[in-house]
Design a protein around this motif. Structure first.
Motif, PDB file in Angstrom:
ATOM      1  N   PRO A  32     -44.940 -61.143 -62.608  1.00 43.33           N
ATOM      2  CA  PRO A  32     -44.470 -62.538 -62.559  1.00 43.33           C
ATOM      3  C   PRO A  32     -44.830 -63.341 -63.801  1.00 43.33           C
ATOM      4  CG  PRO A  32     -45.366 -61.902 -60.431  1.00 43.33           C
ATOM      5  CD  PRO A  32     -45.681 -60.781 -61.373  1.00 43.33           C
ATOM      6  N   SER A  33     -46.067 -63.193 -64.292  1.00 41.89           N
ATOM      7  CA  SER A  33     -46.477 -63.938 -65.484  1.00 41.89           C
ATOM      8  C   SER A  33     -45.704 -63.474 -66.713  1.00 41.89           C
ATOM      9  CB  SER A  33     -47.976 -63.781 -65.717  1.00 41.89           C
ATOM     10  OG  SER A  33     -48.722 -64.375 -64.671  1.00 41.89           O
ATOM     11  N   ILE A  34     -45.508 -62.148 -66.815  1.00 41.08           N
ATOM     12  CA  ILE A  34     -44.745 -61.614 -67.951  1.00 41.08           C
ATOM     13  C   ILE A  34     -43.317 -62.129 -67.930  1.00 41.08           C
ATOM     14  CG2 ILE A  34     -43.804 -59.501 -68.970  1.00 41.08           C
ATOM     15  CD1 ILE A  34     -46.355 -58.075 -67.977  1.00 41.08           C
ATOM     16  N   MET A  35     -42.705 -62.093 -66.755  1.00 45.03           N
ATOM     17  CA  MET A  35     -41.319 -62.534 -66.638  1.00 45.03           C
ATOM     18  C   MET A  35     -41.178 -64.029 -66.882  1.00 45.03           C
ATOM     19  SD  MET A  35     -39.391 -60.014 -66.342  1.00 45.03           S
ATOM     20  CE  MET A  35     -37.905 -60.969 -66.034  1.00 45.03           C
ATOM     21  N   ARG A  36     -42.166 -64.787 -66.445  1.00 42.29           N
ATOM     22  CA  ARG A  36     -42.147 -66.237 -66.705  1.00 42.29           C
ATOM     23  C   ARG A  36     -42.124 -66.508 -68.214  1.00 42.29           C
ATOM     24  NH1 ARG A  36     -42.289 -71.769 -64.782  1.00 42.29           N
ATOM     25  NH2 ARG A  36     -43.734 -72.902 -66.107  1.00 42.29           N
ATOM     26  N   SER A  93     -47.257 -66.634 -56.874  1.00 41.99           N
ATOM     27  CA  SER A  93     -46.987 -66.218 -55.504  1.00 41.99           C
ATOM     28  C   SER A  93     -45.602 -66.645 -55.028  1.00 41.99           C
ATOM     29  CB  SER A  93     -48.052 -66.787 -54.558  1.00 41.99           C
ATOM     30  OG  SER A  93     -48.016 -68.200 -54.571  1.00 41.99           O
ATOM     31  N   ARG A  94     -44.977 -67.572 -55.747  1.00 42.47           N
ATOM     32  CA  ARG A  94     -43.651 -68.036 -55.356  1.00 42.47           C
ATOM     33  C   ARG A  94     -42.574 -67.571 -56.332  1.00 42.47           C
ATOM     34  NH1 ARG A  94     -44.648 -71.355 -51.374  1.00 42.47           N
ATOM     35  NH2 ARG A  94     -42.480 -71.971 -51.188  1.00 42.47           N
ATOM     36  N   TRP A  95     -42.941 -66.638 -57.183  1.00 42.57           N
ATOM     37  CA  TRP A  95     -41.992 -66.150 -58.174  1.00 42.57           C
ATOM     38  C   TRP A  95     -40.951 -65.238 -57.536  1.00 42.57           C
ATOM     39  CZ3 TRP A  95     -40.974 -61.091 -59.811  1.00 42.57           C
ATOM     40  CH2 TRP A  95     -40.155 -60.972 -60.944  1.00 42.57           C
ATOM     41  N   ALA A  96     -39.720 -65.335 -58.007  1.00 45.38           N
ATOM     42  CA  ALA A  96     -38.654 -64.427 -57.593  1.00 45.38           C
ATOM     43  C   ALA A  96     -37.927 -63.961 -58.842  1.00 45.38           C
ATOM     44  CB  ALA A  96     -37.683 -65.134 -56.642  1.00 45.38           C
ATOM     45  N   GLY A 108     -32.084 -64.738 -60.708  1.00 50.87           N
ATOM     46  CA  GLY A 108     -30.851 -64.528 -59.956  1.00 50.87           C
ATOM     47  C   GLY A 108     -31.054 -64.237 -58.494  1.00 50.87           C
ATOM     48  N   VAL A 109     -32.337 -64.130 -58.074  1.00 48.67           N
ATOM     49  CA  VAL A 109     -32.644 -63.848 -56.667  1.00 48.67           C
ATOM     50  C   VAL A 109     -33.360 -65.049 -56.083  1.00 48.67           C
ATOM     51  CG1 VAL A 109     -33.873 -62.341 -55.065  1.00 48.67           C
ATOM     52  CG2 VAL A 109     -32.843 -61.396 -57.151  1.00 48.67           C
ATOM     53  N   LEU A 110     -32.836 -65.580 -54.987  1.00 44.25           N
ATOM     54  CA  LEU A 110     -33.469 -66.723 -54.356  1.00 44.25           C
ATOM     55  C   LEU A 110     -34.771 -66.293 -53.692  1.00 44.25           C
ATOM     56  CD1 LEU A 110     -30.412 -68.495 -52.686  1.00 44.25           C
ATOM     57  CD2 LEU A 110     -31.649 -69.196 -54.730  1.00 44.25           C
ATOM     58  N   PRO A 111     -35.835 -67.114 -53.806  1.00 46.87           N
ATOM     59  CA  PRO A 111     -37.092 -66.762 -53.139  1.00 46.87           C
ATOM     60  C   PRO A 111     -36.928 -66.807 -51.629  1.00 46.87           C
ATOM     61  CG  PRO A 111     -37.201 -68.981 -54.048  1.00 46.87           C
ATOM     62  CD  PRO A 111     -35.924 -68.381 -54.535  1.00 46.87           C
ATOM     63  N   VAL A 112     -37.548 -65.857 -50.945  1.00 43.13           N
ATOM     64  CA  VAL A 112     -37.465 -65.784 -49.489  1.00 43.13           C
ATOM     65  C   VAL A 112     -38.827 -66.102 -48.914  1.00 43.13           C
ATOM     66  CG1 VAL A 112     -36.984 -64.293 -47.507  1.00 43.13           C
ATOM     67  CG2 VAL A 112     -35.645 -64.047 -49.613  1.00 43.13           C
ATOM     68  N   ILE A 165     -47.636 -56.875 -51.513  1.00 40.20           N
ATOM     69  CA  ILE A 165     -48.719 -56.546 -52.437  1.00 40.20           C
ATOM     70  C   ILE A 165     -48.919 -57.656 -53.443  1.00 40.20           C
ATOM     71  CG2 ILE A 165     -48.367 -54.063 -52.230  1.00 40.20           C
ATOM     72  CD1 ILE A 165     -46.956 -54.170 -54.942  1.00 40.20           C
ATOM     73  N   PHE A 166     -47.919 -58.542 -53.605  1.00 41.01           N
ATOM     74  CA  PHE A 166     -48.055 -59.646 -54.572  1.00 41.01           C
ATOM     75  C   PHE A 166     -48.885 -60.771 -53.992  1.00 41.01           C
ATOM     76  CE2 PHE A 166     -44.198 -57.549 -55.990  1.00 41.01           C
ATOM     77  CZ  PHE A 166     -44.490 -57.393 -57.325  1.00 41.01           C
ATOM     78  N   GLY A 167     -48.827 -60.947 -52.682  1.00 39.99           N
ATOM     79  CA  GLY A 167     -49.576 -62.052 -52.079  1.00 39.99           C
ATOM     80  C   GLY A 167     -50.477 -61.558 -50.987  1.00 39.99           C
ATOM     81  N   GLU A 168     -51.071 -60.410 -51.175  1.00 40.52           N
ATOM     82  CA  GLU A 168     -51.866 -59.767 -50.142  1.00 40.52           C
ATOM     83  C   GLU A 168     -53.061 -60.615 -49.771  1.00 40.52           C
ATOM     84  OE1 GLU A 168     -53.324 -57.658 -47.361  1.00 40.52           O
ATOM     85  OE2 GLU A 168     -51.499 -57.029 -48.330  1.00 40.52           O
ATOM     86  N   GLY A 169     -53.261 -60.800 -48.484  1.00 38.75           N
ATOM     87  CA  GLY A 169     -54.418 -61.557 -48.020  1.00 38.75           C
ATOM     88  C   GLY A 169     -55.644 -60.696 -48.036  1.00 38.75           C
ATOM     89  N   SER A 170     -56.413 -60.763 -49.097  1.00 35.88           N
ATOM     90  CA  SER A 170     -57.591 -59.919 -49.221  1.00 35.88           C
ATOM     91  C   SER A 170     -58.831 -60.762 -49.338  1.00 35.88           C
ATOM     92  CB  SER A 170     -57.459 -59.012 -50.440  1.00 35.88           C
ATOM     93  OG  SER A 170     -57.291 -59.788 -51.587  1.00 35.88           O
ATOM     94  N   ILE A 171     -59.943 -60.158 -49.033  1.00 36.01           N
ATOM     95  CA  ILE A 171     -61.197 -60.883 -49.042  1.00 36.01           C
ATOM     96  C   ILE A 171     -61.687 -61.047 -50.471  1.00 36.01           C
ATOM     97  CG2 ILE A 171     -63.611 -60.781 -48.335  1.00 36.01           C
ATOM     98  CD1 ILE A 171     -62.749 -59.316 -45.873  1.00 36.01           C
TER      99      ILE A 171
END
Length: 519
Positions: free
Chosen positions: A122-126, A230-233, A236-240, A252-258
């Motif tokens: 996501p950061s690279i694409m941004r 975490s909100r990156w899409a 051309g693809v709408l975020p879901v 795996i991009f927004g995994e709820g981990s400790i």
């Protein structure tokens, strides 16, 4: 390797297998807790907290760390903080490790290296997307300036990235003011200072620049929001944002981990669901953006600044023409200097030798110098007051000082650079320069009240100078009369005109003295 903990659904990177530990080992106390043990062993912990009865208690425990949320790698805190992969375990604090029984771990089909790479995506694409916008704008403007510099001019401080447009905007603002002031001064020789100021405002006010920006659709290029990975899409693809999907199949991009040690801290199951990147906006804001009119105006000035840095006056003037600011005069359109018909009595009353000696310059047209030291309170036939020269001198000094500070203090943040310019370009500093140069003694005015103010201020400045180490940027008890700062600007205007519109002549006469205390 990545494993999924069956009891919590959270994912972890496997660090190593601890052959000297198993589920029957004593469970560590919470940090700072001195009471009785809450859990007697790791097996007891999993039984009480999750209702899981371990079968293979003798198996070695797995030491692991949580798969974290995607980080905004464009943020300054990540600029120099990436550790080498082989050294990662040495750089992670031990409190970020958890110890898992193998029987509760399911091997994830994706390798850890792939997940780490995907989290950087996501950061690279941004950055790629924003650079493509900068390249597109560069092609539209049609002048060879590095796209990375254009991106800097398009990036607001609110993005919290490693660069923003504020430094370039400071330089562009001063250059724009100078070019427009010179244009109006030369084109309208009959207009007085008040009229010229109003005309300049009509050409370069924030609302005018804002309209220019809209006309060129700059709003579609500006980066003004902090990136939320975490909100990156994908483009051309709408975020879901499907809550059921999110709960049942965590990404795996927004995994709820400790983020801390699972065995040392008791976290609620929904703890990580509430984690957000600092500064991230809650809610889906992908469909619209809010940009202030000042942001668009600032971007116009920043673009002028980066073009000036990359290609000098030619590049900056090209950008100004493209945006819609026409402030260039054909040399043939510049009217000749007005003739001065100065009475002999006035000429005899001015000590030109001393005054020119103080300035270090011999004037070809003495009329410029006489006008520069003549206050409105002393009208004379054939001599105007200094206000028109003050108008153009103020702009040239502002431009020269800002340019000097910009290129000298390259690592200074925008706020400090602004403070530095404010310390140099102000009436108090200019007035002190006038006193140090003894220019106040050559001022032509007809006000007894003004004379008293000047005497009191000169006395105050001399006392300041006698105190070693005293800061002379307007910290004295006596406020500087505006007229003393004005004559520095008007003489700068006179030097500019008499030298054939040469700003370097102004630099030689004044700048070193103005910046003396700054150093």
């Amino acid at each position: 390797m990545v494993v999924t903990a069956a009891h919590s659904g959270k994912r972890f990177y496997v660090d190593c297998i601890c052959y000297n530990m198993n589920a029957e080992n004593s469970f560590p106390r919470k940090e700072g807790y001195l009471g009785p043990l809450e859990y007697s062993s790791y097996a007891d912990y999993y039984k009480q907290k999750y209702g899981v009865e371990l079968v293979y208690k003798k198996q070695p425990l797995i030491r692991a760390r949580g798969v974290s949320y995607c980080k905004n790698l464009l943020s300054p805190r990540f600029e120099h903080s990436e550790a080498r992969e082989g050294d990662f375990s040495e750089n992670v604090d031990k409190t970020y490790y958890v110890y898992l029984p193998p029987e509760l771990c399911l091997v994830h089909p994706l390798p850890g290296s792939l997940i780490r790479g995907a989290q950087r995506l996501p950061s690279i694409m941004r950055r790629v997307e924003s650079m493509l916008l900068a390249v597109q704008l560069k092609e539209t403007i049609d002048y060879p300036v590095p796209a990375v510099k254009i991106l800097e001019a398009l990036t607001a401080a609110s993005c919290q990235e490693t660069f923003c447009y504020e430094r370039a905007e400071l330089l562009g603002d001063a250059y724009l003011k100078w070019v427009v002031s010179r244009f109006l001064f030369l084109k309208y020789p009959q207009k007085h200072e008040g009229q010229l100021t109003r005309m300049r405002q009509q050409m370069v006010s924030n609302m005018v620049l804002y309209q220019f920006a809209l006309n060129k659709t700059l709003q579609s290029y500006i980066q003004a929001d902090r990136f939320a990975p975490s909100r990156w899409a994908a483009p051309g693809v709408l975020p879901v944002f499907d809550e059921e999907t999110r709960e049942s199949e965590p990404s795996i991009f927004g995994e709820g981990s400790i983020p801390g040690n699972e065995v040392q801290k008791d976290y609620d199951d929904d703890y990580t669901d509430s984690i957000q990147e600092e500064g991230e906006i809650d809610g889906d804001s992908s469909c619209y953006r809010v940009l202030s009119s000042k942001t668009l105006a600032d971007v116009v000035e920043a673009l002028i600044g980066v073009y000036y840095v990359a290609g000098g006056k030619i590049a900056a003037n090209h950008l100004m023409r493209w945006i819609g600011i026409h402030a260039e005069l054909d040399p043939q359109e510049i009217p000749p200097p007005k003739p001065y018909n100065i009475p002999e009595s006035i000429l005899k009353g001015i000590d030109f030798e001393t005054l020119e000696g103080v300035l270090g310059m011999k004037f070809q047209n003495k009329g410029f110098l006489i006008e520069a030291i003549t206050h409105a309170s002393r009208p004379s036939s054939g001599v105007s007051c200094y206000q028109r020269l003050e108008f153009v001198g103020d702009a040239v000094l502002d431009h020269l000082i800002t340019k000097h500070l910009f290129f000298t203090y390259t690592d200074l943040p925008p706020g400090r650079l602004t403070d530095l310019r404010a310390a140099a370009v102000n009436n108090e500093n200019f007035a002190r320069v006038a006193v140090r140069r003894k220019l106040h003694g050559h001022l032509r005015h007809g006000s007894s009240a003004l004379e008293k103010q000047i005497r009191e201020f000169v006395k105050d400045v001399r006392e300041e100078i006698s105190k070693s180490g005293f800061n002379s940027f307007g910290l004295g008890d006596c406020k500087a009369p505006k007229v003393l700062g004005d004559i520095i600007e008007s003489i700068a205007g006179a030097v500019f005109l008499d030298s054939g519109y040469d700003t370097s002549a102004v630099w030689k006469v004044f700048i070193l003295d103005i910046l003396d205390k700054l150093s």
